[in-house]
Write an enzyme that holds these catalytic residues in place. Structure first.
Site, PDB file in Angstrom:
ATOM      1  N   LYS A 102       0.835  -1.202   0.000  1.00 54.64           N
ATOM      2  CA  LYS A 102       0.000   0.000   0.000  1.00 54.64           C
ATOM      3  C   LYS A 102       0.871   1.254   0.000  1.00 54.64           C
ATOM      4  O   LYS A 102       0.672   2.168  -0.801  1.00 54.64           O
ATOM      5  CB  LYS A 102      -0.919   0.012   1.228  1.00 54.64           C
ATOM      6  CG  LYS A 102      -1.956   1.106   1.159  1.00 54.64           C
ATOM      7  CD  LYS A 102      -2.472   1.518   2.492  1.00 54.64           C
ATOM      8  CE  LYS A 102      -1.623   2.628   3.058  1.00 54.64           C
ATOM      9  NZ  LYS A 102      -2.085   3.176   4.314  1.00 54.64           N
ATOM     10  N   ASP A 146      -6.110   0.375   0.648  1.00 53.80           N
ATOM     11  CA  ASP A 146      -6.213   0.510   2.098  1.00 53.80           C
ATOM     12  C   ASP A 146      -7.598   0.010   2.510  1.00 53.80           C
ATOM     13  O   ASP A 146      -8.323  -0.581   1.707  1.00 53.80           O
ATOM     14  CB  ASP A 146      -5.989   1.967   2.523  1.00 53.80           C
ATOM     15  CG  ASP A 146      -7.085   2.880   2.001  1.00 53.80           C
ATOM     16  OD1 ASP A 146      -7.982   2.408   1.263  1.00 53.80           O
ATOM     17  OD2 ASP A 146      -7.065   4.072   2.329  1.00 53.80           O
TER      18      ASP A 146
END
Ligand code: SF4
Length: 209
Positions: free
Chosen positions: A117, A135
């Protein structure tokens, strides 16, 4: 039908990014994202500013004492481990990359405490390289919309890369974070959702009476 073009058009119009965010350097994006894990942006922001003001470059942070960095971070969660991680990160950038942030997913995820991420945020926001930062918001919303039906962020990222046109990748996280906060949160407000007509979610909510 995924209706990715329609959904991204509507959400992009609604959640335009501030001009300041578009100018972030790779080091600032990496540092901010590393500090933001499990912490709200509103809490991360002042801690990030204290660190970047005290240590403007990876070289400066690599020479810092962990205890001094931890003191600057002590308003956010996990501040001791985050202090340790960002000093280690700065040291690796300084010794292996001459203080520069690499532009490559494999090199980024090999850095201390950098996952896919964070790496995707750096590629997308600092370098303009198509990447999808999955996320909690992107994971939840992509599954509700019917873009994916996966049970982990990693599988969701892979599925989105296969199904959503590349031209949308960079903006997916940018628009879904504010959309998740405002409308499609843990309990979604489907009655006020601007993309409801394209959403597959089978338990759409109604306005409270
Ligand atoms: S209709 Fe509801 S579940 Fe679907 S995207 Fe909108 S808020 Fe989220």
């Amino acid at each position: 039908m995924l209706h990715a073009d329609e959904i991204m058009r509507v959400l992009t119009r609604r959640y335009r990014e501030p001009a300041e965010a578009a100018k972030a350097t790779p080091w600032k994006v990496l540092l901010f994202t590393a500090l933001s894990a499990r912490t709200r942006d509103t809490q991360t922001e002042p801690a990030f500013r204290r660190v970047i003001t005290a240590y403007q470059t990876p070289a400066a942070l690599s020479r810092a004492r962990e205890a001094d960095v931890a003191r600057l971070l002590n308003t956010i969660g996990l501040y001791r481990s985050k202090a340790r991680n960002i000093v280690a990160l700065a040291k690796m950038l300084t010794t292996q990359y001459k203080g520069r942030v690499p532009k490559d997913m494999d090199a980024l995820v090999a850095l201390p405490a950098v996952g896919r991420k964070t790496a995707s945020c750096v590629l997308a926001y600092a370098f303009g390289i198509p990447a999808i930062a999955v996320d909690t918001h992107v994971f939840r919303i992509a599954n509700r919309l019917g873009w994916t039906k996966e049970n982990t962020p990693e599988k969701t990222e892979r599925a989105l890369r296969a199904r959503i046109p590349k031209r949308h990748w960079i903006r997916i996280n940018k628009v879904m974070v504010p959309f998740g906060r405002e409308i499609c949160g843990r309990v979604p407000k489907c009655w006020m959702c601007p993309v409801a007509k394209w959403c597959d979610f089978s338990e759409k909510t109604r306005a409270p009476k």
